[in-house]
Design an enzyme around this catalytic site. Structure first.
Site, PDB file in Angstrom:
ATOM      1  N   HIS A 261     -12.600 -15.597 -90.898  1.00 29.69           N
ATOM      2  CA  HIS A 261     -13.405 -16.623 -91.550  1.00 29.69           C
ATOM      3  C   HIS A 261     -12.957 -16.780 -92.996  1.00 29.69           C
ATOM      4  O   HIS A 261     -12.584 -15.805 -93.633  1.00 29.69           O
ATOM      5  CB  HIS A 261     -14.897 -16.264 -91.506  1.00 29.69           C
ATOM      6  CG  HIS A 261     -15.774 -17.450 -91.711  1.00 29.69           C
ATOM      7  ND1 HIS A 261     -16.125 -17.889 -92.963  1.00 29.69           N
ATOM      8  CD2 HIS A 261     -16.328 -18.314 -90.828  1.00 29.69           C
ATOM      9  CE1 HIS A 261     -16.871 -18.962 -92.834  1.00 29.69           C
ATOM     10  NE2 HIS A 261     -17.011 -19.250 -91.556  1.00 29.69           N
ATOM     11  N   ASP A 312     -18.109 -18.367 -83.435  1.00 33.68           N
ATOM     12  CA  ASP A 312     -17.580 -18.945 -82.197  1.00 33.68           C
ATOM     13  C   ASP A 312     -17.271 -17.932 -81.119  1.00 33.68           C
ATOM     14  O   ASP A 312     -17.003 -18.313 -79.979  1.00 33.68           O
ATOM     15  CB  ASP A 312     -16.310 -19.756 -82.508  1.00 33.68           C
ATOM     16  CG  ASP A 312     -16.653 -21.090 -83.115  1.00 33.68           C
ATOM     17  OD1 ASP A 312     -17.563 -21.740 -82.598  1.00 33.68           O
ATOM     18  OD2 ASP A 312     -16.016 -21.477 -84.111  1.00 33.68           O
TER      19      ASP A 312
HETATM   20  N1  ACO Z   1      -6.222 -14.319 -85.359  1.00 36.21           N
HETATM   21  C1  ACO Z   1      -5.137 -13.708 -85.846  1.00 36.21           C
HETATM   22  N2  ACO Z   1      -4.836 -13.657 -87.150  1.00 36.21           N
HETATM   23  C2  ACO Z   1      -5.694 -14.235 -87.988  1.00 36.21           C
HETATM   24  C3  ACO Z   1      -6.861 -14.877 -87.564  1.00 36.21           C
HETATM   25  C4  ACO Z   1      -7.107 -14.908 -86.181  1.00 36.21           C
HETATM   26  N3  ACO Z   1      -8.202 -15.496 -85.707  1.00 36.21           N
HETATM   27  N4  ACO Z   1      -7.527 -15.345 -88.615  1.00 36.21           N
HETATM   28  C5  ACO Z   1      -6.806 -15.030 -89.693  1.00 36.21           C
HETATM   29  N5  ACO Z   1      -5.712 -14.351 -89.311  1.00 36.21           N
HETATM   30  C6  ACO Z   1      -4.684 -13.795 -90.177  1.00 36.21           C
HETATM   31  C7  ACO Z   1      -3.680 -14.879 -90.566  1.00 36.21           C
HETATM   32  O1  ACO Z   1      -2.617 -14.972 -89.650  1.00 36.21           O
HETATM   33  C8  ACO Z   1      -3.248 -14.389 -91.919  1.00 36.21           C
HETATM   34  O2  ACO Z   1      -2.343 -13.332 -91.738  1.00 36.21           O
HETATM   35  P1  ACO Z   1      -1.031 -13.208 -92.652  1.00 36.21           P
HETATM   36  O3  ACO Z   1      -1.555 -13.084 -94.056  1.00 36.21           O
HETATM   37  O4  ACO Z   1      -0.354 -12.026 -92.107  1.00 36.21           O
HETATM   38  O5  ACO Z   1      -0.304 -14.504 -92.430  1.00 36.21           O
HETATM   39  C9  ACO Z   1      -4.514 -13.785 -92.497  1.00 36.21           C
HETATM   40  O6  ACO Z   1      -5.314 -13.401 -91.376  1.00 36.21           O
HETATM   41  C10 ACO Z   1      -5.304 -14.760 -93.360  1.00 36.21           C
HETATM   42  O7  ACO Z   1      -5.501 -15.944 -92.617  1.00 36.21           O
HETATM   43  P2  ACO Z   1      -5.713 -17.374 -93.276  1.00 36.21           P
HETATM   44  O8  ACO Z   1      -5.303 -18.408 -92.285  1.00 36.21           O
HETATM   45  O9  ACO Z   1      -5.098 -17.424 -94.631  1.00 36.21           O
HETATM   46  O10 ACO Z   1      -7.257 -17.386 -93.482  1.00 36.21           O
HETATM   47  P3  ACO Z   1      -8.118 -18.691 -93.611  1.00 36.21           P
HETATM   48  O11 ACO Z   1      -9.217 -18.371 -94.514  1.00 36.21           O
HETATM   49  O12 ACO Z   1      -7.304 -19.881 -93.953  1.00 36.21           O
HETATM   50  O13 ACO Z   1      -8.556 -18.904 -92.092  1.00 36.21           O
HETATM   51  C11 ACO Z   1      -9.732 -19.380 -90.169  1.00 36.21           C
HETATM   52  C12 ACO Z   1      -9.847 -18.974 -91.638  1.00 36.21           C
HETATM   53  C13 ACO Z   1      -9.043 -20.765 -90.080  1.00 36.21           C
HETATM   54  C14 ACO Z   1     -11.120 -19.464 -89.569  1.00 36.21           C
HETATM   55  C15 ACO Z   1      -8.880 -18.342 -89.416  1.00 36.21           C
HETATM   56  O14 ACO Z   1      -9.487 -17.066 -89.496  1.00 36.21           O
HETATM   57  C16 ACO Z   1      -8.643 -18.738 -87.960  1.00 36.21           C
HETATM   58  O15 ACO Z   1      -7.704 -19.482 -87.674  1.00 36.21           O
HETATM   59  N6  ACO Z   1      -9.485 -18.243 -87.022  1.00 36.21           N
HETATM   60  C17 ACO Z   1      -9.370 -18.632 -85.640  1.00 36.21           C
HETATM   61  C18 ACO Z   1     -10.086 -19.956 -85.400  1.00 36.21           C
HETATM   62  C19 ACO Z   1     -11.574 -19.809 -85.416  1.00 36.21           C
HETATM   63  O16 ACO Z   1     -12.149 -18.904 -84.831  1.00 36.21           O
HETATM   64  N7  ACO Z   1     -12.212 -20.783 -86.083  1.00 36.21           N
HETATM   65  C20 ACO Z   1     -13.666 -20.812 -86.204  1.00 36.21           C
HETATM   66  C21 ACO Z   1     -14.071 -20.487 -87.622  1.00 36.21           C
HETATM   67  S1  ACO Z   1     -15.797 -20.492 -87.812  1.00 36.21           S
HETATM   68  C22 ACO Z   1     -16.181 -22.146 -87.767  1.00 36.21           C
HETATM   69  O17 ACO Z   1     -15.467 -22.977 -88.214  1.00 36.21           O
HETATM   70  C23 ACO Z   1     -17.372 -22.502 -87.103  1.00 36.21           C
END
Ligand code: ACO
Length: 376
Positions: A261, A312
């Site tokens: 998140h 989610d």
């Molecule tokens: N699975 C695997 N790796 C992940 C995940 C995930 N779900 N979420 C974050 N990471 C990793 C990224 O790959 C990144 O790793 P790195 O630094 O080695 O490249 C690190 O964690 C940071 O991730 P960011 O993308 O910079 O974090 P951001 O704050 O932009 O992302 C997000 C937040 C988009 C929700 C992300 O966690 C994600 O894609 N989750 C999966 C989708 C999801 O469940 N969305 C629902 C969110 S809640 C809502 O909107 C209701």
């Protein structure tokens, strides 16, 4: 992509405006609506009361709540010509596309004078009442279910279940959906709410703002994640395979939906509550498969990546056990978040300032225009 100096990619940590509606403490894992902790609201409140709270900034009296329930019942029915349009949409359409189109169209079918306040709480109530009807109308047609009735005696949660599976929920099922609606109703400046506020900040109308929000919620990084969680569970199949499949995905740098998140650095409090509801509904149905798979996936993802579940992860397992089609999960999210979107739009109108950030230009500035004949 490397972040250029002075650029906050994704507007991360940028404080864009002041709001009284919702507070997220990402370090403590707390979520507050208008001063009330989500855990108290999930334990004791209901969606109608929460919608009132988000719009008016205070909990309703018994009479005010009864009046709102009555209004929802009255406002559920759609104009017949819109029902015709929804029913003639291709049955294979993505329900979020149907929702976005129908929300936009609803404004056309309700001339300004008939609209219960295009930029008022009346419009917010109309949209909140109408969203489950839009989804139900589309789904029932494609599934060959009988036409939807407004059923004013049902709560929003019970009406949603009836609309989507054509049966009244048990008390436990209705409570599980009510809690899910409470938990999804608002979340500060999430992407779809921000989209709604950007639209409203141009002095555009509430229906346009909610149309923007629905389109934004559709994406798998936002509201679309709960559908993808169920695809993952179906791909994994049994708990024995969970470890290997998740490891493979992580090795391929795939994102595991339902984890991570932007704001929470600890467990999302909504996930904590929904995990318990997933367990309860699984027990009531005598089907713990999803719950056990999710627990296993959770353990592997946390161990390997240190990531926590978000809202989610568990919601889809509850909806699935109620017999709701997977592609309706994000529309259910929208049926709740519409209360938050509209509360934010109303707040935006109160303290309006055009939302218009700037970009750091990284292209050239000194090219010489070549006439087309000279370009070869
Ligand atoms: N699975 C695997 N790796 C992940 C995940 C995930 N779900 N979420 C974050 N990471 C990793 C990224 O790959 C990144 O790793 P790195 O630094 O080695 O490249 C690190 O964690 C940071 O991730 P960011 O993308 O910079 O974090 P951001 O704050 O932009 O992302 C997000 C937040 C988009 C929700 C992300 O966690 C994600 O894609 N989750 C999966 C989708 C999801 O469940 N969305 C629902 C969110 S809640 C809502 O909107 C209701």
């Amino acid at each position: 992509m490397v972040e250029a100096p002075g650029v906050q990619r994704g507007l991360e940590d940028v404080v864009a405006l002041e709001s009284r509606i919702c507070f997220i403490d990402g370090l403590q894992g707390r979520l507050i609506y208008q001063g009330y902790d989500i855990r108290d609201l999930a334990a004791q409140s209901n969606f109608e009361e929460v919608a009132y709270l988000l719009w008016y900034g205070r909990l309703p009296t018994a009479a005010q709540l009864a009046e709102l329930r009555e209004r929802f019942g009255l406002l559920r029915a759609l104009p017949p010509s819109l029902v015709d349009r929804i029913e003639s949409m291709p049955p294979e359409s993505n329900p979020m596309d149907v929702l976005r189109t129908a929300v936009s169209a609803l404004a056309l079918f309700e001339p300004e004078e008939a609209k219960p306040g295009a930029s008022s709480i009346g419009g917010a109530q109309r949209l909140t009442a109408a969203l489950p009807t839009i989804i139900g109308t589309f789904h029932r047609r494609r599934a060959g279910l009988p036409p939807l009735r407004a059923r004013p005696e049902l709560s929003q949660a019970a009406y949603l279940v009836y609309a989507l599976v054509d049966r009244d929920p048990t008390e436990l099922e209705a409570r599980a959906i009510d809690v899910a609606l409470i938990l999804h109703a608002d979340h500060e400046l999430n992407a779809s709410t921000f989209a709604a506020r950007v639209t409203a900040s141009t002095l555009s109308d509430l229906y346009s703002a909610v149309t923007s929000a629905v389109g934004t919620l559709k994406g798998p990084l936002h509201g679309g994640a709960n559908e993808r969680v169920m695809e993952l569970l179906n791909e994994i199949g049994t708990t024995e395979l969970a470890e290997a499949i998740i490891q493979e995905k992580l090795a391929r740098h795939e994102r595991i939906m339902g984890f991570g998140h932007r704001v929470y650095k600890v467990e999302d409090p909504r996930a904590t509550i929904l995990r318990e509801w997933s367990r309860q509904i699984g027990e009531a149905k005598g089907n713990m498969r999803y719950f056990e798979l999710l627990r296993k996936v959770e353990a592997v993802v946390h161990r390997e990546k240190g990531l926590y579940p978000n809202v989610d992860l568990y919601s889809g397992s509850i909806y699935s056990l109620l017999g709701i089609a997977h592609d309706l999960f994000t529309p259910i999210f929208a049926s709740s978040r519409v209360a938050g979107w509209t509360a934010h739009v109303l707040e935006e109108y109160q303290d309006l300032r055009l939302i218009r950030p700037t970009a750091k230009y990284v292209g050239p500035t000194d090219l010489t225009y070549e006439p087309i004949a000279a370009r070869g």
